[in-house]
Motif scaffolding. Sequence first.
Motif, mmCIF file in Angstrom:
data_model
loop_
_atom_site.group_PDB
_atom_site.id
_atom_site.type_symbol
_atom_site.label_atom_id
_atom_site.label_comp_id
_atom_site.label_asym_id
_atom_site.label_seq_id
_atom_site.Cartn_x
_atom_site.Cartn_y
_atom_site.Cartn_z
ATOM 1 N N ASN A 38 0.818 -1.207 0.000
ATOM 2 C CA ASN A 38 0.000 0.000 0.000
ATOM 3 C C ASN A 38 0.851 1.257 0.000
ATOM 4 N N ALA A 39 1.932 1.239 0.788
ATOM 5 C CA ALA A 39 2.805 2.402 0.867
ATOM 6 C C ALA A 39 3.473 2.684 -0.476
ATOM 7 N N ILE A 40 3.897 1.640 -1.156
ATOM 8 C CA ILE A 40 4.552 1.800 -2.459
ATOM 9 C C ILE A 40 3.563 2.326 -3.497
ATOM 10 N N GLU A 56 5.700 13.771 -3.899
ATOM 11 C CA GLU A 56 6.993 13.649 -3.225
ATOM 12 C C GLU A 56 7.662 12.290 -3.436
ATOM 13 N N LYS A 57 6.857 11.239 -3.592
ATOM 14 C CA LYS A 57 7.359 9.870 -3.775
ATOM 15 C C LYS A 57 8.298 9.459 -2.634
ATOM 16 N N SER A 91 5.964 4.433 6.537
ATOM 17 C CA SER A 91 5.355 5.723 6.237
ATOM 18 C C SER A 91 5.545 6.067 4.764
ATOM 19 N N ASN A 92 4.610 6.842 4.237
ATOM 20 C CA ASN A 92 4.689 7.189 2.813
ATOM 21 C C ASN A 92 3.936 8.486 2.526
ATOM 22 N N SER A 93 4.363 9.156 1.469
ATOM 23 C CA SER A 93 3.614 10.304 0.977
ATOM 24 C C SER A 93 2.413 9.786 0.197
ATOM 25 N N TYR A 94 1.395 10.614 0.041
ATOM 26 C CA TYR A 94 0.196 10.183 -0.676
ATOM 27 C C TYR A 94 -0.460 11.380 -1.347
ATOM 28 N N GLY A 135 0.810 15.365 5.046
ATOM 29 C CA GLY A 135 0.919 14.626 3.804
ATOM 30 C C GLY A 135 1.644 13.300 3.898
ATOM 31 N N ILE A 136 1.909 12.828 5.121
ATOM 32 C CA ILE A 136 2.572 11.533 5.332
ATOM 33 C C ILE A 136 1.615 10.591 6.055
#
Length: 208
Positions: free
Chosen positions: A118-120, A128-129, A147-150, A197-198
């Motif tokens: 899901n994060a990828i 931001e990727k 954690s990831n940007s979305y 945004g994270i």
Amino acid sequence: KLKNNLGFFKIVINQFKDFLVWLLIASAFISFLINKDEYIDSILNEKVQLDKGKYSKLKYLPSNGFKGMFYYKISKAEELGIKISINISAGIKKSVLHNMNAEDYKQLCRIIGVYLDNAIEASAISNEKLLGIEIYLNNNDVEIIISNSYLGEVDIKNVNEKGYSTKGKSHGYGLSLVKNILENSDIFSSETTTCNGIYTQKLNIKGK
């Protein structure tokens, strides 16, 4: 009951689509009976060309399929142009990750596989990727933070519900699977947050 069982299998099938991930997850619990884990990891690591210095802290993870899964997922993320940061405490070498029973280990691989997938997917379509992986000790417990940007909005209240997704039909089953595992486990617990945004998923694994 049959309908529920079919729904469960649909969830599993939707998340574990490629053969290599199946092989890694299977090896994590088969290795308790057959000592094939380090061999499988070594084969996978030869196929994945990563910056050994940047990702050297993966060496603290157990060599039984779990580490290989991280290598494989990170390789996929790099192919998508995602910027990755990894921080793994050296103390993980002596943590509960290295002596879990077969069933708990199988469930751990399912949970982290869903979180990483899901994060990828989310970070790949964001501006931001960004993808972050942290694993450290909290007393005797292990904390795994993905954690990831979305892009867009995320409904934290419904994100774990079956069928909820920002990606359209045939998605939205992974976190529902994770929710089912967590509700039936006495060693796993999780927390989901968003900030600036994270999107962050934190999994706690109770130590012994």
